[in-house]
Design a protein around this motif. Structure first.
Motif, PDB file in Angstrom:
ATOM      1  N   MET A   1     133.587  55.701  -8.756  1.00 18.68           N
ATOM      2  CA  MET A   1     132.869  54.529  -9.251  1.00 18.68           C
ATOM      3  C   MET A   1     131.631  55.014  -9.992  1.00 18.68           C
ATOM      4  SD  MET A   1     134.423  51.685  -8.558  1.00 18.68           S
ATOM      5  CE  MET A   1     133.073  50.591  -8.984  1.00 18.68           C
ATOM      6  N   LEU A   2     131.554  54.657 -11.276  1.00 19.77           N
ATOM      7  CA  LEU A   2     130.422  55.045 -12.110  1.00 19.77           C
ATOM      8  C   LEU A   2     129.837  53.796 -12.760  1.00 19.77           C
ATOM      9  CD1 LEU A   2     132.948  57.398 -13.038  1.00 19.77           C
ATOM     10  CD2 LEU A   2     130.745  58.561 -13.136  1.00 19.77           C
ATOM     11  N   SER A   3     128.541  53.766 -12.889  1.00 22.65           N
ATOM     12  CA  SER A   3     127.902  52.577 -13.456  1.00 22.65           C
ATOM     13  C   SER A   3     127.030  52.943 -14.641  1.00 22.65           C
ATOM     14  CB  SER A   3     127.040  51.862 -12.409  1.00 22.65           C
ATOM     15  OG  SER A   3     125.812  52.554 -12.199  1.00 22.65           O
ATOM     16  N   LYS A   4     126.718  51.927 -15.430  1.00 22.89           N
ATOM     17  CA  LYS A   4     125.793  52.088 -16.537  1.00 22.89           C
ATOM     18  C   LYS A   4     124.394  51.780 -16.012  1.00 22.89           C
ATOM     19  CE  LYS A   4     125.545  50.950 -21.467  1.00 22.89           C
ATOM     20  NZ  LYS A   4     126.176  50.165 -22.564  1.00 22.89           N
ATOM     21  N   ASN A   5     123.965  52.650 -15.068  1.00 24.81           N
ATOM     22  CA  ASN A   5     122.650  52.496 -14.426  1.00 24.81           C
ATOM     23  C   ASN A   5     122.462  51.105 -13.845  1.00 24.81           C
ATOM     24  OD1 ASN A   5     121.894  55.155 -15.152  1.00 24.81           O
ATOM     25  ND2 ASN A   5     121.380  54.436 -17.210  1.00 24.81           N
TER      26      ASN A   5
ATOM     27  N   LEU B   1     138.287  52.871 -29.132  1.00 20.59           N
ATOM     28  CA  LEU B   1     137.738  51.659 -28.528  1.00 20.59           C
ATOM     29  C   LEU B   1     136.253  51.494 -28.846  1.00 20.59           C
ATOM     30  CD1 LEU B   1     139.455  51.987 -25.047  1.00 20.59           C
ATOM     31  CD2 LEU B   1     139.829  50.108 -26.659  1.00 20.59           C
ATOM     32  N   ASP B   2     135.870  50.278 -29.212  1.00 17.88           N
ATOM     33  CA  ASP B   2     134.451  50.003 -29.482  1.00 17.88           C
ATOM     34  C   ASP B   2     134.194  48.500 -29.426  1.00 17.88           C
ATOM     35  OD1 ASP B   2     131.808  50.197 -30.118  1.00 17.88           O
ATOM     36  OD2 ASP B   2     132.097  50.724 -32.225  1.00 17.88           O
ATOM     37  N   GLU B   3     134.286  47.920 -28.224  1.00 22.53           N
ATOM     38  CA  GLU B   3     133.948  46.517 -28.013  1.00 22.53           C
ATOM     39  C   GLU B   3     133.452  46.356 -26.579  1.00 22.53           C
ATOM     40  OE1 GLU B   3     137.387  43.791 -27.627  1.00 22.53           O
ATOM     41  OE2 GLU B   3     138.606  45.488 -28.304  1.00 22.53           O
ATOM     42  N   PRO B   4     132.684  45.298 -26.291  1.00 22.66           N
ATOM     43  CA  PRO B   4     132.013  45.185 -24.985  1.00 22.66           C
ATOM     44  C   PRO B   4     132.921  44.651 -23.873  1.00 22.66           C
ATOM     45  CG  PRO B   4     131.379  43.351 -26.392  1.00 22.66           C
ATOM     46  CD  PRO B   4     132.235  44.249 -27.232  1.00 22.66           C
ATOM     47  N   PHE B   5     132.742  45.215 -22.679  1.00 22.00           N
ATOM     48  CA  PHE B   5     133.467  44.782 -21.481  1.00 22.00           C
ATOM     49  C   PHE B   5     132.523  44.785 -20.281  1.00 22.00           C
ATOM     50  CE2 PHE B   5     136.664  46.550 -24.291  1.00 22.00           C
ATOM     51  CZ  PHE B   5     137.684  45.603 -24.214  1.00 22.00           C
ATOM     52  N   ASP B   6     132.794  43.866 -19.357  1.00 15.26           N
ATOM     53  CA  ASP B   6     132.011  43.836 -18.120  1.00 15.26           C
ATOM     54  C   ASP B   6     132.415  44.970 -17.181  1.00 15.26           C
ATOM     55  OD1 ASP B   6     130.550  41.121 -18.377  1.00 15.26           O
ATOM     56  OD2 ASP B   6     132.652  40.613 -18.764  1.00 15.26           O
ATOM     57  N   ARG B   7     133.708  45.274 -17.175  1.00 13.53           N
ATOM     58  CA  ARG B   7     134.231  46.295 -16.287  1.00 13.53           C
ATOM     59  C   ARG B   7     135.303  47.107 -17.025  1.00 13.53           C
ATOM     60  NH1 ARG B   7     130.455  44.351 -14.080  1.00 13.53           N
ATOM     61  NH2 ARG B   7     130.337  43.451 -11.963  1.00 13.53           N
ATOM     62  N   ILE B   8     135.430  48.372 -16.619  1.00 14.08           N
ATOM     63  CA  ILE B   8     136.466  49.243 -17.153  1.00 14.08           C
ATOM     64  C   ILE B   8     137.169  49.929 -15.984  1.00 14.08           C
ATOM     65  CG2 ILE B   8     136.989  51.269 -18.563  1.00 14.08           C
ATOM     66  CD1 ILE B   8     134.555  50.666 -20.257  1.00 14.08           C
ATOM     67  N   ALA B   9     138.477  50.022 -16.067  1.00 12.15           N
ATOM     68  CA  ALA B   9     139.264  50.786 -15.103  1.00 12.15           C
ATOM     69  C   ALA B   9     140.177  51.730 -15.874  1.00 12.15           C
ATOM     70  CB  ALA B   9     140.094  49.859 -14.219  1.00 12.15           C
TER      71      ALA B   9
ATOM     72  N   LYS C   1     129.076  46.767 -20.856  1.00  7.18           N
ATOM     73  CA  LYS C   1     127.876  45.953 -20.978  1.00  7.18           C
ATOM     74  C   LYS C   1     126.825  46.443 -19.992  1.00  7.18           C
ATOM     75  CE  LYS C   1     130.343  41.682 -22.248  1.00  7.18           C
ATOM     76  NZ  LYS C   1     130.605  40.274 -21.841  1.00  7.18           N
ATOM     77  N   LYS C   2     125.620  45.940 -20.129  1.00  7.91           N
ATOM     78  CA  LYS C   2     124.549  46.291 -19.200  1.00  7.91           C
ATOM     79  C   LYS C   2     124.989  45.956 -17.774  1.00  7.91           C
ATOM     80  CE  LYS C   2     119.679  45.396 -18.154  1.00  7.91           C
ATOM     81  NZ  LYS C   2     118.472  44.626 -18.515  1.00  7.91           N
ATOM     82  N   ASP C   3     124.743  46.855 -16.840  1.00  9.89           N
ATOM     83  CA  ASP C   3     125.143  46.720 -15.437  1.00  9.89           C
ATOM     84  C   ASP C   3     126.656  46.810 -15.245  1.00  9.89           C
ATOM     85  OD1 ASP C   3     122.538  46.504 -14.656  1.00  9.89           O
ATOM     86  OD2 ASP C   3     122.569  44.341 -14.379  1.00  9.89           O
ATOM     87  N   GLY C   4     127.392  47.241 -16.264  1.00  8.67           N
ATOM     88  CA  GLY C   4     128.834  47.380 -16.143  1.00  8.67           C
ATOM     89  C   GLY C   4     129.226  48.575 -15.281  1.00  8.67           C
TER      90      GLY C   4
END
Length: 381
Positions: A368-372, A225-233, A258-261
């Motif tokens: 729940m983990l975030s991209k900072n 996988l290598d494309e942008p998403f707002d959220r991942i589950a 994505k940023k803030d994802g």
């Protein structure tokens, strides 16, 4: 918790000498050929030697062959685990399995599709007879639910609310199963969904059932996988990742968010690293490995920020018992296709696992983990 029941089994009285198994099981208040629901009824005396020699593998395989029965199999296993009878096992017998997990990547890309072919591709009709109406093959959320369908929908909605989904977002489901989450999210939250699976049967089912929704499903390894998403589950898939690939999984999540994802990781977990039960690995989940909390936090270190951890492990006991009830009720539809040995194997799997959650040997976590993410993530449960 209501226990599994089956027809009472008549066991003829046989002359027998007291066996080591009698002494060991007595520590868990289990009698050989006793009259209580959790007492084991032995049909072939030699099976007791095999159980002593091969422990968990011997117990499971002799049950599959019909060498013994028990009216309430879940209670039987619960009592064994509660009394910690596993301490009688010679741990050196499993030394190679423990060493192997460090020396060999059992969940490599080459091996990634093995569990799909072995377990998930049994047939969509079979799983339709066991699971809820959305075919959700992971723990339900029973807080306010009375039925399996209600518990699974509550779980799906809980995930969507934790992810704070909004119309127009892109959601990636790593290990999407039969599409229950992406189908629910697309319908209820108007998001575009992408799922990846290693099961051809699952992919075919999702493509047909959700053909009118903005859902794309790929048959591929998550590492590609290598494309942008707002959220991942990822729901009930991390147990197939393995300790050698935990870091790679988190790197994929960071790369694709994505940023803030945010990432929601729904997984079975253990208090500390341990081998997979040998019977479960051989007959149910090849190359499976339940992660420990320390392994997950280490894998995410410096990549993602831990925002919340929610444990509702006891709900898996209820879920497995509900699956078992459906399995028993619908078995006549599949008996000719799968046979008696498969029936006993699958029954043992469902009730063995229910007991492990009941005794709290294993947990069910939602991380729940975030991209900072700026401001963090709201806690919802």
């Amino acid at each position: 918790m209501a226990s599994e029941q089956q027809d009472t089994i008549e066991v003829p009285a046989i002359g027998r000498s007291r066996h080591l198994v009698d002494e060991i099981l007595a520590e868990a208040d289990i009698q050989v050929n006793g009259d209580r629901p959790w007492d084991i009824q032995v049909h072939r005396e030699e099976a007791l030697d095999e159980i002593v020699a091969r422990h968990s593998m011997g117990l499971g395989e002799t049950y599959m062959r019909g060498d013994w029965d028990v009216q309430a199999l879940d209670q039987f296993v619960y009592k064994i685990l509660e009394a910690d009878l596993g301490r009688h096992a010679k741990t050196w017998r499993y030394a190679w399995r423990y060493l192997r997990s460090f020396l060999i990547n059992l969940q490599s890309r080459r091996r990634a599709f093995e569990v799909g072919e072995h377990h998930y591709d049994l047939g969509n009709e079979f799983y339709t007879g066991m699971l809820d109406n959305r075919l959700t093959y992971s723990c339900g959320y029973w807080k306010d639910a009375q039925t399996l369908d209600e518990a699974q929908e509550a779980k799906l909605d809980l995930i969507c609310r934790k992810l704070q989904l909004e119309p127009g977002m892109r959601l990636l489901d790593i290990g999407c199963g039969w599409g229950s989450l992406i189908g629910y999210a697309a319908q209820k939250y108007q998001v575009e969904c992408v799922g990846v699976t290693i099961s051809r049967e699952q992919r075919a089912y999702v493509s047909e059932r959700y053909a009118n929704l903005p859902i794309t499903v790929s048959l591929q390894d998550y590492r590609m996988l290598d494309e942008p998403f707002d959220r991942i589950a990822s729901v009930g898939m991390f147990e197939h990742v393995g300790r050698k690939n935990h870091r790679a999984f988190m790197e994929v999540a960071k790369r694709c968010l994505k940023k803030d994802g945010t990432l929601l990781l729904h997984t079975i977990g253990k208090a500390r690293p341990a081998n997979t039960d040998p019977w479960i690995e051989k007959y149910i989940f090849p190359n499976g490995e339940i992660p420990a909390a320390t392994q997950i936090t280490k894998a995410a270190q410096d990549l993602l920020t831990l925002e919340d951890l929610h444990n509702f492990g006891p709900d898996y006991d209820k879920t497995l018992m509900a699956w078992h009830k459906n399995f028993e009720e619908n078995w006549p539809r599949f008996a000719d296709r799968y046979g008696r040995r498969f029936y006993r194997m699958w029954r043992y799997y469902l009730l063995f696992c229910a007991a492990t959650f009941r005794v709290r040997r294993v947990q069910l976590w939602q991380w729940m983990l975030s991209k900072n993410r700026v401001g963090g993530v709201e806690r919802i449960c």
